[in-house]
Design an enzyme around this catalytic site. Sequence first.
Site, PDB file in Angstrom:
ATOM      1  N   PRO A   2       0.890  -1.110   0.035  1.00  0.00           N
ATOM      2  CA  PRO A   2       0.031   0.081   0.029  1.00  0.00           C
ATOM      3  C   PRO A   2       0.865   1.283  -0.074  1.00  0.00           C
ATOM      4  O   PRO A   2       1.978   1.067   0.513  1.00  0.00           O
ATOM      5  CB  PRO A   2      -0.843  -0.219   1.396  1.00  0.00           C
ATOM      6  CG  PRO A   2      -0.854  -1.506   1.642  1.00  0.00           C
ATOM      7  CD  PRO A   2       0.723  -2.158   0.994  1.00  0.00           C
ATOM      8  N   GLU A   3       0.181   2.204  -0.564  1.00  0.00           N
ATOM      9  CA  GLU A   3       0.836   3.677  -0.522  1.00  0.00           C
ATOM     10  C   GLU A   3       0.831   4.245   0.753  1.00  0.00           C
ATOM     11  O   GLU A   3      -0.121   3.940   1.520  1.00  0.00           O
ATOM     12  CB  GLU A   3       0.348   4.500  -1.825  1.00  0.00           C
ATOM     13  CG  GLU A   3       0.211   3.828  -3.031  1.00  0.00           C
ATOM     14  CD  GLU A   3       1.818   3.642  -3.803  1.00  0.00           C
ATOM     15  OE1 GLU A   3       2.578   4.533  -3.566  1.00  0.00           O
ATOM     16  OE2 GLU A   3       2.039   2.875  -4.348  1.00  0.00           O
ATOM     17  N   LYS A  51       4.327   4.502   6.234  1.00  0.00           N
ATOM     18  CA  LYS A  51       3.698   3.158   5.699  1.00  0.00           C
ATOM     19  C   LYS A  51       3.505   2.430   6.928  1.00  0.00           C
ATOM     20  O   LYS A  51       2.937   1.282   7.161  1.00  0.00           O
ATOM     21  CB  LYS A  51       4.167   2.287   4.791  1.00  0.00           C
ATOM     22  CG  LYS A  51       4.303   3.256   3.321  1.00  0.00           C
ATOM     23  CD  LYS A  51       4.939   1.997   2.198  1.00  0.00           C
ATOM     24  CE  LYS A  51       5.063   2.937   0.852  1.00  0.00           C
ATOM     25  NZ  LYS A  51       5.449   1.956  -0.279  1.00  0.00           N
ATOM     26  N   ASN A 167       5.034   2.036  -5.237  1.00  0.00           N
ATOM     27  CA  ASN A 167       5.153   1.810  -6.920  1.00  0.00           C
ATOM     28  C   ASN A 167       4.283   2.436  -7.505  1.00  0.00           C
ATOM     29  O   ASN A 167       4.741   3.011  -8.818  1.00  0.00           O
ATOM     30  CB  ASN A 167       5.054   0.364  -7.180  1.00  0.00           C
ATOM     31  CG  ASN A 167       5.986   0.150  -8.179  1.00  0.00           C
ATOM     32  OD1 ASN A 167       7.133   0.405  -8.310  1.00  0.00           O
ATOM     33  ND2 ASN A 167       5.439  -0.756  -8.982  1.00  0.00           N
TER      34      ASN A 167
END
Length: 265
Positions: A2-3, A51, A167
Amino acid sequence: MPEGDTVFLAGRRLDEALSGRVLLRGELRHPRWATADLAGREVLGVRSVGKHLFTRFSGDLSLHSHFRMDGAWHLYRPGEKWRRPGHQVRAVLEVPDRVVVGFSLHDLELLPTGEEHRLVGHLGPDLLGEGWGDADEAEAVRRLAADPERELGVALLDQRVFAGVGNLYKAEVCFLLKVSPWSPVSAVDPAEAVRLSRRLLLANAWRPEQSTTGSLARGRQHWVFERAGKPCFRCGTRVRVGGQGEGVHERPAYWCPRCQPGPIA
């Protein structure tokens, strides 16, 4: 993985559900913490750092969690059916009107709140951190520019440079900066790269949908991310994908060979 905006939103939702409430149930289904009982503790707040997520309890105690590739926190009403199987449950935090369930949280740790820095002290400035200011931006720029020959895509994913980019945003930042992900950091203005990264994360921080194009229409949310083989929205050239990074750090990199000149895989 996850971002940072996904973790930020999860933290805000957990904070709204739990903060200021006393736990009726606090189970950790993790081999290291299986005997811990958090029931009776007040939740003081939930905070995201890049994160990483910290749930803080009375008695100077914090629960650290990290989503990795498949982790998630879900919110339920008492008696509501859980949307993932029970064998994936790693944490259950319950207050009178909400049940918070952590699934596939492989990284869980209980630690004194005053020692949270032990797990996140190595990170660069948090792009979604409260009180972000000029000093945070200057430090992020300094860290990014410190290795001018490093591949930009790799540098953007390095949480020690600044925290929060994954990503998806790596691909989109490189596209919007008009360079391939394999271009050196020196090919761009590092201050522009930092500001753009933060702006994209902020734009999506308060919603589950993630858009970098300004559109939430299906198939139109991203310029190049996960669009390999499809035409570029700007020039019509087919978007390409290639591996970037080494070993466990390798990630797919998406780019338009016409809009993003520079080195390729």
